[in-house]
Enzyme design. Structure first.
Site, short mmCIF file in Angstrom:
data_model
loop_
_atom_site.label_atom_id
_atom_site.label_comp_id
_atom_site.label_asym_id
_atom_site.label_seq_id
_atom_site.Cartn_x
_atom_site.Cartn_y
_atom_site.Cartn_z
N GLU A 199 -17.20 20.03 -11.54
CA GLU A 199 -17.63 21.17 -12.36
C GLU A 199 -19.10 21.52 -12.12
OE1 GLU A 199 -16.02 18.45 -13.30
OE2 GLU A 199 -14.90 18.71 -15.15
N CYS B 87 -19.80 16.85 -18.38
CA CYS B 87 -19.52 18.18 -17.80
C CYS B 87 -19.37 19.24 -18.88
CB CYS B 87 -18.26 18.12 -16.96
SG CYS B 87 -18.53 17.23 -15.43
N ASP C 20 4.60 -8.45 13.55
CA ASP C 20 3.85 -7.28 14.05
C ASP C 20 2.39 -7.62 14.32
OD1 ASP C 20 6.24 -6.08 13.57
OD2 ASP C 20 5.49 -4.58 12.15
N LEU D 219 -3.79 -3.76 10.03
CA LEU D 219 -3.73 -3.18 8.69
C LEU D 219 -5.08 -2.59 8.28
CD1 LEU D 219 -1.54 -5.94 6.96
CD2 LEU D 219 -0.76 -3.76 7.91
N ARG E 77 -7.79 3.74 10.50
CA ARG E 77 -8.39 4.28 11.73
C ARG E 77 -8.03 5.76 11.87
NH1 ARG E 77 -5.61 -0.21 12.63
NH2 ARG E 77 -4.01 0.76 13.93
N1 LIG Z 1 9.40 0.84 10.18
C1 LIG Z 1 8.61 0.36 9.25
O1 LIG Z 1 8.04 1.11 8.43
C2 LIG Z 1 8.35 -1.12 9.20
C3 LIG Z 1 7.41 -1.60 8.29
C4 LIG Z 1 7.24 -2.98 8.20
C5 LIG Z 1 7.97 -3.83 8.98
N2 LIG Z 1 8.84 -3.34 9.88
C6 LIG Z 1 9.66 -4.26 10.67
O2 LIG Z 1 10.48 -4.96 9.75
C7 LIG Z 1 10.73 -6.27 10.24
C8 LIG Z 1 10.43 -7.28 9.13
O3 LIG Z 1 11.12 -6.94 7.95
P1 LIG Z 1 11.91 -8.02 7.11
O4 LIG Z 1 12.69 -7.32 6.07
O5 LIG Z 1 12.64 -8.91 8.05
O6 LIG Z 1 10.79 -8.93 6.47
P2 LIG Z 1 9.55 -8.66 5.48
O7 LIG Z 1 10.00 -7.91 4.29
O8 LIG Z 1 8.39 -8.16 6.23
O9 LIG Z 1 9.17 -10.12 5.09
C9 LIG Z 1 10.02 -10.90 4.28
C10 LIG Z 1 9.19 -12.04 3.80
O10 LIG Z 1 8.33 -11.61 2.74
C11 LIG Z 1 7.96 -12.73 1.99
N3 LIG Z 1 8.21 -12.56 0.55
C12 LIG Z 1 7.32 -12.83 -0.42
N4 LIG Z 1 7.87 -12.66 -1.62
C13 LIG Z 1 9.11 -12.26 -1.40
C14 LIG Z 1 10.18 -11.93 -2.28
N5 LIG Z 1 10.07 -11.99 -3.60
N6 LIG Z 1 11.35 -11.57 -1.72
C15 LIG Z 1 11.50 -11.50 -0.36
N7 LIG Z 1 10.50 -11.80 0.49
C16 LIG Z 1 9.33 -12.18 -0.02
C17 LIG Z 1 8.77 -13.91 2.54
O11 LIG Z 1 7.86 -14.49 3.47
P3 LIG Z 1 7.95 -16.03 3.99
O12 LIG Z 1 9.20 -16.08 4.82
O13 LIG Z 1 6.71 -16.17 4.80
O14 LIG Z 1 7.97 -16.88 2.79
C18 LIG Z 1 9.91 -13.22 3.26
O15 LIG Z 1 10.46 -13.99 4.27
C19 LIG Z 1 9.87 -6.45 11.46
O16 LIG Z 1 10.71 -6.27 12.59
C20 LIG Z 1 8.88 -5.31 11.39
O17 LIG Z 1 8.50 -4.88 12.67
C21 LIG Z 1 9.06 -2.00 10.00
#
Ligand SMILES: NC(=O)c1ccc[n+]([C@@H]2O[C@H](COP(=O)([O-])OP(=O)(O)OC[C@H]3O[C@@H](n4cnc5c(N)ncnc54)[C@H](OP(=O)(O)O)[C@@H]3O)[C@@H](O)[C@H]2O)c1
Length: 357
Positions: A46, A78, A194, A198, A201
């Site tokens: 404002e 303001c 991956d 994070l 950029r």
């Molecule tokens: N296209 C996209 O936008 C995008 C984005 C992100 C990822 N990705 C891809 O997605 C894949 C990974 O996905 P994902 O579904 O396999 O795994 P994720 O969701 O990345 O990771 C799962 C892990 O999250 C942790 N976690 C913590 N609290 C949790 C809870 N309450 N419930 C479940 N998990 C919990 C656990 O880690 P711990 O096992 O360490 O205990 C679990 O194993 C990769 O290939 C990646 O490249 C794609």
């Protein structure tokens, strides 16, 4: 108001924890001044618009995306500036939820200024959703989920490759998006697979770089990961269970990673809020996304849909969300829908739609 909302967006990444605010001054149907809140702690929209308008503000209408503040914080109130400038009418999109700053509309009316509140309120509320969340649910951050999916709702191919499902425009948008959040989170599997930095950029340099948050119940986070190696420069937090991280505590401490041991995701989010994180952008993967949704911990979904088929064995976008009947299913509100090159962006809020959206 559309112009005021567009101006307000220019504060994205620069003004939090303050709200983004835009203001336009109109006299005899012409714009005589405009402004937006550019930097945290600095001049309000404002007063910038009033300065631009100068004497032309006398008798003008001020169109503002938020009820003008009535308190002296970093800046003088303001409402006083508007009254002293001789503004005849104030049109504001939404009331100020901050109890310290609220009451501006009443003070303006008491000084003889005509006030209209609620014009464009739904858009204004969507724009400042994280700011509003602080007053509605102060116990945890505003949580937004962002996923880029194939047409058949995969987030990675059968080998786990997700680079790149979406195109360049969508990736640029994500960097803009990140700039407006206090933190960016990923699940443990995504963190390990991956090894993304994070970081932001893009075109907006955030006032403070978002904290990186890794959700891993086991705490198996290698110290070789980019977000761990650079934790001394940009904060990294590991949210883990009471038993994790097995044997990695010393190396994580040495790397400067903040570790929070919690009993579940809700408590993990509370721990983040206690670290000062008011908004969190969760970028997957599918299991973390499903778990957060299942617990009702997602407030907004940024869905980037890309024109690619990944077929069977792709990594599912949302994993572990219990099934519901059509009658039971939550229906979210679309707050934005637009093209990002060949991709499509859909932004949805958990809140029911306001009548004017
Ligand atoms: N296209 C996209 O936008 C995008 C984005 C992100 C990822 N990705 C891809 O997605 C894949 C990974 O996905 P994902 O579904 O396999 O795994 P994720 O969701 O990345 O990771 C799962 C892990 O999250 C942790 N976690 C913590 N609290 C949790 C809870 N309450 N419930 C479940 N998990 C919990 C656990 O880690 P711990 O096992 O360490 O205990 C679990 O194993 C990769 O290939 C990646 O490249 C794609």
């Amino acid at each position: 108001m559309e112009r005021a909302l567009a101006l307000a967006w220019r504060g994205w990444g620069r003004v939090a924890p303050n709200p983004m605010v835009g203001a336009v001054l109109l006299r005899d149907g012409a714009v005589v001044g405009e402004g937006w809140h550019e930097e945290f702690g600095q001049e309000h929209a404002e007063t910038i618009a009033l300065r631009v308008a100068g004497d032309r503000a006398r008798g003008a209408t001020a169109v503002v995306t938020l009820e003008p503040c009535s308190h002296a914080g970093h800046q003088p109130p303001c409402v006083e500036a508007l009254i002293n400038a001789g503004i005849a009418r104030v049109v504001a999109a939404m009331p100020d939820p901050n109890p310290i700053a609220a009451g501006g509309a009443g003070r303006l009316a008491a000084a003889g200024v005509e006030v209209a509140l609620g014009i464009g309120e739904a858009e204004a509320r969507a724009q400042n959703a994280a700011f509003l969340h602080r007053y509605a649910r102060p116990e945890r951050p505003f949580v937004a989920l962002k996923l880029a999916t194939s047409l058949d709702l995969g987030i990675a191919d059968r080998s786990g490759h997700s680079r790149w499902i979406s195109g360049a425009d969508a990736r640029e948008y994500v960097h803009w998006l990140r700039a407006g959040f206090d933190a960016i989170g990923v699940g443990g599997h995504t963190a390990r697979h991956d090894d993304a930095s994070l970081t932001v950029r893009g075109s907006v340099e955030p006032r403070r770089p978002p904290t990186r948050v890794l959700f891993s119940r086991h705490g198996e986070i290698p110290t070789s990961l980019s977000a761990v190696r650079t934790a001394g420069e940009i904060p990294t937090v590991l949210v883990t269970s009471a038993t994790g991280p097995s044997g990695r505590q010393a190396s994580l401490d040495e790397a400067g990673v903040t570790v929070r041991r919690v009993t579940g995701l809700a408590e993990g989010l509370q721990a983040l809020r206690q670290l000062g994180i008011e908004s969190l952008l969760v970028e997957g993967g599918g299991r973390l996304a499903g778990a957060l949704l299942a617990e009702g911990l997602v407030d907004r979904y940024y869905w980037i849909q890309s024109p690619v088929w990944l077929g069977e064995d792709a990594v599912p976008a949302i994993n572990g969300l219990p099934g519901r009947t059509l009658a039971e299913g939550d229906r979210w509100c679309v707050v934005e829908r637009r093209a990002l090159g060949q991709d499509t962006l859909l932004v949805l809020d958990r809140e029911p739609c306001s009548p004017d959206l």
